[in-house]
Design an enzyme around this catalytic site. Structure first.
Site, PDB file in Angstrom:
ATOM      1  NE  ARG A  65      -3.958   1.955   2.304  1.00 50.09           N
ATOM      2  CZ  ARG A  65      -4.199   2.750   3.345  1.00 50.09           C
ATOM      3  NH1 ARG A  65      -3.535   2.606   4.469  1.00 50.09           N
ATOM      4  NH2 ARG A  65      -5.116   3.690   3.256  1.00 50.09           N
ATOM      5  CG  HIS A  69      -1.442   5.522   0.065  1.00 52.66           C
ATOM      6  ND1 HIS A  69      -2.122   5.924   1.191  1.00 52.66           N
ATOM      7  CD2 HIS A  69      -2.299   4.708  -0.613  1.00 52.66           C
ATOM      8  CE1 HIS A  69      -3.340   5.373   1.203  1.00 52.66           C
ATOM      9  NE2 HIS A  69      -3.462   4.623   0.125  1.00 52.66           N
ATOM     10  CG  ASP A  70       6.229   7.289  -2.927  1.00 56.15           C
ATOM     11  OD1 ASP A  70       6.150   8.513  -2.681  1.00 56.15           O
ATOM     12  OD2 ASP A  70       7.235   6.761  -3.425  1.00 56.15           O
ATOM     13  CB  VAL A  73       0.959  11.970  -3.168  1.00 60.97           C
ATOM     14  CG1 VAL A  73       1.190  13.403  -2.706  1.00 60.97           C
ATOM     15  CG2 VAL A  73      -0.368  11.446  -2.634  1.00 60.97           C
ATOM     16  N   GLY A  75       3.877  11.541  -7.870  1.00 60.23           N
ATOM     17  CA  GLY A  75       4.690  10.496  -8.496  1.00 60.23           C
ATOM     18  C   GLY A  75       5.458   9.653  -7.485  1.00 60.23           C
ATOM     19  CG  ASP A  77       7.967  11.953  -4.921  1.00 55.76           C
ATOM     20  OD1 ASP A  77       7.309  11.195  -4.163  1.00 55.76           O
ATOM     21  OD2 ASP A  77       7.710  13.171  -5.029  1.00 55.76           O
ATOM     22  CB  SER A  79       6.841  12.643  -1.425  1.00 56.52           C
ATOM     23  OG  SER A  79       5.721  11.991  -1.990  1.00 56.52           O
ATOM     24  CG  ASN A  97      -1.014   8.656   3.626  1.00 58.69           C
ATOM     25  OD1 ASN A  97      -1.447   7.708   2.970  1.00 58.69           O
ATOM     26  ND2 ASN A  97      -0.325   9.647   3.083  1.00 58.69           N
ATOM     27  N   PRO A 167      -8.074   8.067  -3.985  1.00 63.53           N
ATOM     28  CG  PRO A 167      -8.839   6.388  -5.411  1.00 63.53           C
ATOM     29  CD  PRO A 167      -7.611   7.154  -5.033  1.00 63.53           C
ATOM     30  CG  HIS A 197      -8.191  -3.606  -1.383  1.00 61.41           C
ATOM     31  ND1 HIS A 197      -9.198  -2.672  -1.486  1.00 61.41           N
ATOM     32  CD2 HIS A 197      -7.057  -2.877  -1.161  1.00 61.41           C
ATOM     33  CE1 HIS A 197      -8.705  -1.448  -1.333  1.00 61.41           C
ATOM     34  NE2 HIS A 197      -7.400  -1.537  -1.140  1.00 61.41           N
ATOM     35  CB  THR A 198      -6.252 -10.539  -2.714  1.00 57.78           C
ATOM     36  OG1 THR A 198      -6.363 -11.912  -2.362  1.00 57.78           O
ATOM     37  CG2 THR A 198      -4.808 -10.246  -3.072  1.00 57.78           C
ATOM     38  CG  ASP A 252      -6.152 -15.915  -2.896  1.00 62.21           C
ATOM     39  OD1 ASP A 252      -6.635 -14.762  -2.768  1.00 62.21           O
ATOM     40  OD2 ASP A 252      -6.372 -16.816  -2.063  1.00 62.21           O
TER      41      ASP A 252
END
Ligand code: HEM
Ligand SMILES: *[C@@H]1O[C@H](CO)[C@@H](O)[C@H](O)[C@H]1NC(C)=O
Ligand SMILES: *[C@@H]1O[C@H](CO)[C@@H](O)[C@H](O)[C@H]1NC(C)=O
Length: 324
Positions: A65, A69-70, A73, A75, A77, A79, A97, A167, A197-198, A252
């Site tokens: 994850r 999330h990197d 935002v 690209g 990078d 951050s 976050n 989102p 989300h598996t 899976d």
């Protein structure tokens, strides 16, 4: 006169090509970027990830994850790894976050190990990308060759992280499609990437509305989740439930099978199978591990290509938590 016009047009076209090549072209990441400068990078990263996941299987999900999330935002990078400084607020406390993104200590451990092996060479942004790949593989998912050569940002962007580019779990299908398209990712990429989300977990506050208020949900599933997550807002907000109720520790296709049974935990999960344009993809992924894996891998590589800093842009941070 005609001749001059032609010359001007040529010069303008030439200048536009220069600008394109300097600033807008897709920077080239490569899988062998560190093969000379840090040959033992991959085993070094893998070993730390392996230990962390052996200790706590969920860490694989958290590291995967972190990459998402990197990249969304500013690209990919690095951050998201920055702590607050006197000149900027980091992304760690932004809505998507705060109290939820994890794995920073594992990245720190990898970074200090890699700095001992090859000081000043490997970016934090690339470490996040490799770590996401290793995490998926460790839980039985597909393997792919990660593209590398990203550099690290010197600033974080709290505002962007809070602005909805990532989102929210209450998203409609349309919003998910638009948010991914804004990053250059297709609807197909979005549905395949949601297959992440598996594995992993979500907090009550992210799925409360769905389990109490929505009708496109399997009743026994909703009832069992209500036992974890009280209706009153503020009570049990951080109680966690697994995103894939069937096999939360295995990478899976069971996430998609659960969606077809209306057992998506987040609103943003179930909208992928709710009578809309993505139903057929969910069905296809629920039937073919090969279809899911090949699209997931392609989409992960495309997500890793989002606006990287390359060449002389950015820096190679020595400590992932702060700019040099
Ligand atoms: C499609 C839009 C997406 C939405 C709306 C979304 C939303 C969420 C939310 C709300 C959580 C729980 C966070 C919390 O408890 O606070 C979560 C967890 C997670 N997400 Fe997503 N996500 C999306 C896409 C992705 C993508 C593209 C990836 C990676 C490729 C990903 C990987 C994960 C993982 C692995 C977890 C579990 C983390 C853990 O257990 O620590 N998600 N997501
Ligand atoms: C992050 O969460 C903490 C603890 O719940 C809260 O006190 C803080 O206000 C939140 N930060 C932001 C920026 O919302
Ligand atoms: C259910 O929806 C109603 C009306 O939108 C809202 O007031 C209520 O807070 C929601 N309940 C939960 C548990 O989210």
């Amino acid at each position: 006169m005609e001749y001059n016009k032609q010359r001007i047009v040529l010069v303008v076209v030439y200048l536009m090509m220069l600008m394109w090549s300097c600033c807008y072209s897709q920077a080239q990441l490569r899988s062998d970027f560190y093969s000379e400068s840090c040959p033992s990078l991959f085993p070094a990263v893998r070993q730390v990830v392996q230990r962390a996941v052996a200790k706590e299987p969920r860490m694989a999900a958290s590291l995967l994850r972190l990459f998402f999330h990197d990249c969304f935002v500013n690209g990919c990078d690095g951050s998201i790894l920055l702590d607050d400084t006197s000149s900027f607020v980091g992304e760690k406390t932004a809505g998507p976050n705060n109290n939820s993104v994890r794995g920073f200590e594992v990245i720190d451990r990898i970074k200090s190990r890699v700095e001992r092996l090859c000081p000043g060479v490997v970016s934090c942004a690339d470490i996040v990308a490799i770590t996401a790949r290793d995490s998926v593989l460790l839980l039985g998912g597909p393997k792919w060759s990660v593209k590398l050569g990203r550099r690290d940002s010197t600033k974080a962007n709290f505002k962007a992280a809070n602005s909805g580019v990532i989102p929210p779990p209450s998203s409609t299908l349309k919003n998910l499609i638009n948010r991914f398209r804004a990053q250059g990712l297709s609807t197909r990429d979005m549905v395949a990437l949601s297959g992440a989300h598996t594995i992993g977990q979500a907090r009550c506050v992210t799925f409360r509305n769905r389990i109490y208020n929505q009708s496109n949900i399997d009743l026994s599933f909703a009832l069992s989740r209500r036992r974890i997550c009280p209706a009153a807002s503020g009570s049990g907000d951080n109680n966690a439930a697994v995103l894939d109720p069937r096999s939360p520790g295995r990478f899976d296709l069971s996430y998609y099978k659960q969606l077809i049974k209306q057992r998506g935990l987040l609103t943003s999960d179930q909208v992928l199978f709710n009578g809309g344009s993505t139903d057929s993809l969910v069905v296809a992924y629920s039937r073919s591990l090969y279809a899911f894996y090949s699209d997931f891998v392609r989409a992960m590589i495309r997500m890793g290509d989002i606006r990287p800093l390359t060449g002389s842009n950015g820096q190679i941070r020595h400590n992932c938590r702060r700019p040099n």
